[in-house]
Motif scaffolding. Structure first.
Motif, PDB file in Angstrom:
ATOM      1  N   LYS A  46       0.827  -1.216   0.000  1.00  0.00           N
ATOM      2  CA  LYS A  46       0.000   0.000   0.000  1.00  0.00           C
ATOM      3  C   LYS A  46       0.856   1.257   0.000  1.00  0.00           C
ATOM      4  O   LYS A  46       0.503   2.261  -0.633  1.00  0.00           O
ATOM      5  CB  LYS A  46      -0.923   0.008   1.229  1.00  0.00           C
ATOM      6  N   LEU A  51      -1.373   4.049  -1.577  1.00  0.00           N
ATOM      7  CA  LEU A  51      -2.687   3.885  -0.952  1.00  0.00           C
ATOM      8  C   LEU A  51      -2.608   4.319   0.508  1.00  0.00           C
ATOM      9  O   LEU A  51      -3.607   4.665   1.131  1.00  0.00           O
ATOM     10  CB  LEU A  51      -3.131   2.417  -1.016  1.00  0.00           C
ATOM     11  N   GLU A  52      -1.401   4.274   1.048  1.00  0.00           N
ATOM     12  CA  GLU A  52      -1.108   4.822   2.369  1.00  0.00           C
ATOM     13  C   GLU A  52       0.185   5.611   2.238  1.00  0.00           C
ATOM     14  O   GLU A  52       0.938   5.414   1.286  1.00  0.00           O
ATOM     15  CB  GLU A  52      -0.915   3.703   3.409  1.00  0.00           C
ATOM     16  N   ILE A  83      -1.796  -3.317 -10.070  1.00  0.00           N
ATOM     17  CA  ILE A  83      -2.040  -3.876  -8.740  1.00  0.00           C
ATOM     18  C   ILE A  83      -2.995  -5.071  -8.851  1.00  0.00           C
ATOM     19  O   ILE A  83      -4.029  -4.991  -9.523  1.00  0.00           O
ATOM     20  CB  ILE A  83      -2.658  -2.830  -7.791  1.00  0.00           C
ATOM     21  N   PHE A  85      -5.099  -7.991  -6.512  1.00  0.00           N
ATOM     22  CA  PHE A  85      -5.564  -8.251  -5.159  1.00  0.00           C
ATOM     23  C   PHE A  85      -6.034  -9.693  -5.015  1.00  0.00           C
ATOM     24  O   PHE A  85      -6.419 -10.326  -5.995  1.00  0.00           O
ATOM     25  CB  PHE A  85      -6.732  -7.332  -4.807  1.00  0.00           C
TER      26      PHE A  85
ATOM     27  N   LEU B 234      -7.875   3.083  -8.025  1.00  0.00           N
ATOM     28  CA  LEU B 234      -6.728   2.176  -7.904  1.00  0.00           C
ATOM     29  C   LEU B 234      -5.907   2.111  -9.181  1.00  0.00           C
ATOM     30  O   LEU B 234      -4.689   1.957  -9.137  1.00  0.00           O
ATOM     31  CB  LEU B 234      -7.213   0.761  -7.575  1.00  0.00           C
ATOM     32  N   ILE B 235      -6.572   2.185 -10.309  1.00  0.00           N
ATOM     33  CA  ILE B 235      -5.835   2.024 -11.549  1.00  0.00           C
ATOM     34  C   ILE B 235      -5.485   3.366 -12.169  1.00  0.00           C
ATOM     35  O   ILE B 235      -5.120   3.438 -13.334  1.00  0.00           O
ATOM     36  CB  ILE B 235      -6.607   1.148 -12.558  1.00  0.00           C
ATOM     37  N   GLU B 324     -11.940   6.355  -0.860  1.00  0.00           N
ATOM     38  CA  GLU B 324     -10.553   6.110  -1.226  1.00  0.00           C
ATOM     39  C   GLU B 324     -10.291   4.622  -1.098  1.00  0.00           C
ATOM     40  O   GLU B 324     -10.785   3.969  -0.180  1.00  0.00           O
ATOM     41  CB  GLU B 324      -9.614   6.877  -0.283  1.00  0.00           C
ATOM     42  N   PRO B 325      -9.490   4.066  -2.009  1.00  0.00           N
ATOM     43  CA  PRO B 325      -9.129   2.654  -1.874  1.00  0.00           C
ATOM     44  C   PRO B 325      -8.324   2.436  -0.600  1.00  0.00           C
ATOM     45  O   PRO B 325      -7.529   3.274  -0.219  1.00  0.00           O
ATOM     46  CB  PRO B 325      -8.285   2.379  -3.114  1.00  0.00           C
ATOM     47  N   ARG B 326      -8.558   1.322   0.057  1.00  0.00           N
ATOM     48  CA  ARG B 326      -7.817   0.993   1.278  1.00  0.00           C
ATOM     49  C   ARG B 326      -7.212  -0.390   1.155  1.00  0.00           C
ATOM     50  O   ARG B 326      -7.830  -1.277   0.590  1.00  0.00           O
ATOM     51  CB  ARG B 326      -8.768   1.023   2.485  1.00  0.00           C
TER      52      ARG B 326
END
Ligand SMILES: Nc1ncnc2c1ncn2[C@@H]1O[C@H](COP(=O)(O)OP(=O)(O)O)[C@@H](O)[C@H]1O
Ligand SMILES: [Mg+2]
Lengths: 225, 326
Positions: A46, A51-52, A83, A85, B234-235, B324-326
Motif C-alpha cells: 500500500k 494507498l497509504e 495492482i 488483489f 486504484l488504476i 478512497e481505496p484501502r
C-alpha cells in the motif's frame, strides 16, 4: 525501482505496521514478500502504491520521492503500476473485456488501440475466449487471471500482487507465478506478497521476510537494517 | 537504480500518446460519459422518471406562473390604453345640451373621442350587468345621470396632463362629477409587482429544492457505485474522470426536468384556454392566452441544466473524496 529508507508506517491507533524498513528492489527484479498474517506485507504494498503514506522515513518508487507526490498527481503515478488483489476487485456489472479495458479507457486511448491491447493481455492469461462473459460466470482462478490482465494491460513498469494465489489450488498458483515470472523477464519489476512458503521456495526469486513490521530476512543478503 | 530514465516509463501510454490523439481522446471520453450516464439512468427508469418529474414540477410552477404573469401584463397593457374619464352630467341637463357639450369636447386636442350615454342606455346596461333588472323595474323614475365617456388623446396619457384635463372638465358648468377611471389600474400594477416579487422568492426556493433533489440522487448514485470508484482510483483514474459521468447525470436530469416542466405548462395552458376565452368574451374583449414564449423556454432550459449540474457538482464534491481505496 523501489527504495525504502528508514521507512515506518504507524496506523491511527498507534500500531506500527512497518518499522524502520530499509531496502532496495532493482528494476526488473521479481521479489517475494512473506511473513505471518499481520507482519505488514499489505502495508508494504500500500505504501508503494500510495494507498497509504509513510509516517516516517523516505520511500522512492520509479525515481519519484513519494512524499513529493501531491493528491492530484497520484492517479498519474498509479498508471505506472499494476495492482493485483486477492479479492480481484473486478466490476461485476461489466464484461471481462470492459474490466480489462478500464486502465486504457481512463488514459483516453483510441478505441482500436484499446481492443488490440485488451486482447493481447487476455491472450497472455489464456482468457481470450472469455472476453464477452461477465466475471461472475468465471471460476476463482479465471477471475484472478482477469485481474492480472487488467493489471498489465497498460504495460506498467511495476507490478504489485497481494496474496494473488490465496484461494487457488497449487497447480493454478504455480501457473500464475509463472506468468509473473514472464513479466519480470521482459523488464517489469514484480513484488508478490504471499505466505505460501511452499510455492515461494520452489521459485528461484529473491525473498523478503517481514515480522511485526520489520525485515528479518532477505535472501539477497543486502538488507541494511 | 536506473529508475528515472527507465525505458519502460516512456513506454506507458500516457507518455506515448500525441497531443491530437489525446485531445481526440478527451472529447471522446466526454461523449462516452454523456452517453454512458444516460445508459446508467435507463437501468433504473422508474427512479429516473421520478427524480426528473420532481424537478419538472418544481420548475413548472414558477415558469408557469411567469407565463400567466406575462399574460396578465399583456392584458393590463390593453386596458392601460383604455384610460378614460367619465363625466356625470347634472340632472337638469337636456339631451340637446349634452350633445352640444359632446361636440365641444370633441374639438379639444387633449381628447380623442367622446361617447354619449343617455340615462336610458345607462339603466339598460346597469340592469344587464348587475342582474338587478326586476328590482329596478320598481323604480318609476330613472335615477341615473347622463354620462359622457372621454378617451384622452395619446399625448394626454401621462399623469400631469390627465390631472390638468380633469381640473378643466370639473370646472364645466353642466358637469356634476368628473372621474378618472385609473385607480384600479394602479392597484393592478401594484398587485402585479407584488406577485412578481413573490414569484422571484418562490423561484429561488424551488431552485434550491431542485439542487437538493439532484444532489441527493447523485449522492445515492455515488454510493451505489462505490466499488467502481475505488477500482478506478486504484488504476489511476483522475478525479475528473470519476466526476464526469455523475456531472452528466445531473445534466441529463436538468434536460429531462425542463422537458417535463414544458409539458406540464403546455397542458395547463391548454386547460386554461377555454375558460379564458369565455371570460374574455364576457368582457367583450378579444384575448388569447399567450403560449410559453421562446425566451422563457430558453431560460427554463438553461436554468434547469445549470441546476442539475450544480446539484451533482455539490454531491460529487462532497462525497467523492470520502471514497478512497484501502
Ligand atoms: N487501516 C489500518 N488501520 C489500523 N491498523 C491496520 C490497518 N491496516 C493494517 N493494520 C494493522 O497493521 C498490521 C499489518 O497489517 P498488514 O499490512 O495487513 O499485514 P499482512 O498483510 O502481512 O497480513 C496488522 O497488525 C494490522 O492489524
Ligand atoms: Mg495482507
Amino acid at each position: 525501482m523501489i527504495q525504502f529508507n528508514q521507512t515506518s508506517k504507524r496506523y491511527p491507533g498507534g500500531h506500527d505496521a512497518l518499522l524502520n524498513l530499509s531496502l532496495d528492489i532493482e528494476s526488473g527484479e521479481m521479489v517475494f514478500l512473506t511473513g505471518h498474517s499481520g507482519a505488514g506485507k499489505s502495508t508494504f504494498l500500500k505504501l508503494v502504491a500510495l494507498l497509504e503514506r509513510p509516517s516516517r522515513g523516505q520511500l522512492i518508487v520509479n525515481g519519484q520521492n513519494l512524499a513529493k507526490i501531491g493528491r492530484g498527481k497520484i492517479p498519474y503515478f498509479r498508471r505506472n503500476i499494476g495492482i493485483i488483489f486477492q479479492d480481484h476487485q473486478l466490476l461485476f456489472d461489466r464484461t471481462v473485456y470492459d474490466n480489462v479495458a478500464l486502465p486504457l479507457i481512463i488514459q483516453g486511448l483510441p478505441r482500436a488501440e484499446v481492443g488490440k491491447r485488451v486482447r493481447a493481455a487476455l491472450d497472455k492469461v489464456g482468457l481470450l475466449k472469455k472476453e464477452k462473459v461477465y466475471p461472475i460466470t468465471l471460476s476463482g482462478g479465471e477471475q484472478q487471471r482477469v485481474g492480472i490482465a487488467r493489471a498489465v494491460v497498460h504495460k506498467p513498469a511495476l507490478l504489485l500482487a497481494d496474496e494473488p494465489t490465496g484461494n487457488l489450488d497449487p497447480q493454478l498458483s504455480w501457473e500464475i507465478m509463472q506468468t509473473f515470472e514472464q513479466f519480470s523477464q521482459v523488464g517489469v519489476t514484480v513484488v508478490v506478497a504471499s505466505h505460501d512458503l511452499d510455492l515461494i521456495s520452489r521459485m528461484q526469486n529473491r525473498i523478503l521476510v517481514l515480522k511485526d513490521g520489520q525485515l528479518i530476512g532477505d535472501s539477497k543478503q543486502v538488507a541494511r537494517a | 537504480m536506473n529508475t528515472r530514465n527507465s525505458p519502460r516509463r516512456e513506454n506507458t501510454y500516457a507518455g506515448r500518446v500525441g497531443v491530437m490523439t489525446s485531445l481526440h481522446g478527451y472529447l471522446m471520453s466526454h461523449l462516452q460519459a454523456f452517453v454512458y450516464s444516460l445508459g446508467q439512468l435507463w437501468r433504473a427508469p422508474l427512479s429516473m422518471v421520478m427524480t426528473a418529474a420532481v424537478i419538472g414540477i418544481a420548475l413548472a410552477l414558477p415558469t408557469g406562473l411567469n407565463v400567466l404573469l406575462n399574460n396578465a401584463q399583456q392584458l393590463s397593457g390593453q386596458w392601460g390604453n383604455a384610460v378614460q374619464i367619465s363625466l356625470f352630467l347634472k340632472g337638469g341637463v337636456s339631451p340637446a345640451r349634452a350633445h352640444e357639450l359632446q361636440k365641444n369636447l370633441q374639438r379639444m386636442p387633449e381628447i380623442s373621442q367622446v361617447d354619449f350615454i343617455s340615462p336610458e342606455q345607462a339603466l339598460e346596461e346597469f340592469k344587464r350587468l348587475s342582474g338587478f333588472g326586476d328590482a329596478l323595474k320598481a323604480l318609476d323614475e330613472n335615477p341615473l345621470p347622463a354620462v359622457l365617456v372621454i378617451q384622452p388623446s395619446l399625448a394626454t396619457r401621462d399623469h400631469v396632463a390627465l390631472e390638468n384635463l380633469l381640473q378643466r372638465l370639473r370646472g364645466l358648468q353642466d358637469v356634476d362629477v368628473a372621474q378618472l377611471d385609473e385607480n384600479w389600474l394602479r392597484r393592478l400594477s401594484a398587485i402585479m409587482s407584488f406577485v412578481q416579487r413573490g414569484l422571484f422568492l418562490l423561484s429561488g426556493m424551488l431552485a434550491l429544492a431542485v439542487i437538493l433533489v439532484v444532489g441527493n440522487t447523485i449522492r445515492l448514485a455515488i454510493q451505489n457505485r462505490r466499488d467502481e470508484i475505488v477500482v478506478i482510483k486504484l488504476i489511476g483514474g483522475t478525479d475528473a474522470f470519476i466526476r464526469r459521468p455523475f456531472l452528466y447525470t445531473g445534466l441529463w436530469y436538468g434536460l429531462m426536468g425542463a422537458g417535463i416542466a414544458y409539458l406540464l405548462i403546455a397542458i395547463a395552458l391548454f386547460l386554461l384556454s377555454g375558460p379564458v376565452q369565455e371570460l374574455s368574451s364576457l368582457y367583450q374583449s378579444k384575448f388569447d392566452l399567450l403560449a410559453i414564449d421562446f425566451r422563457t423556454l430558453a431560460s427554463l432550459l438553461v436554468v434547469s441544466v445549470l441546476l442539475g449540474l450544480g446539484g451533482s457538482w455539490l454531491a460529487v464534491g462532497r462525497h467523492l473524496r470520502e471514497i478512497e481505496p484501502r
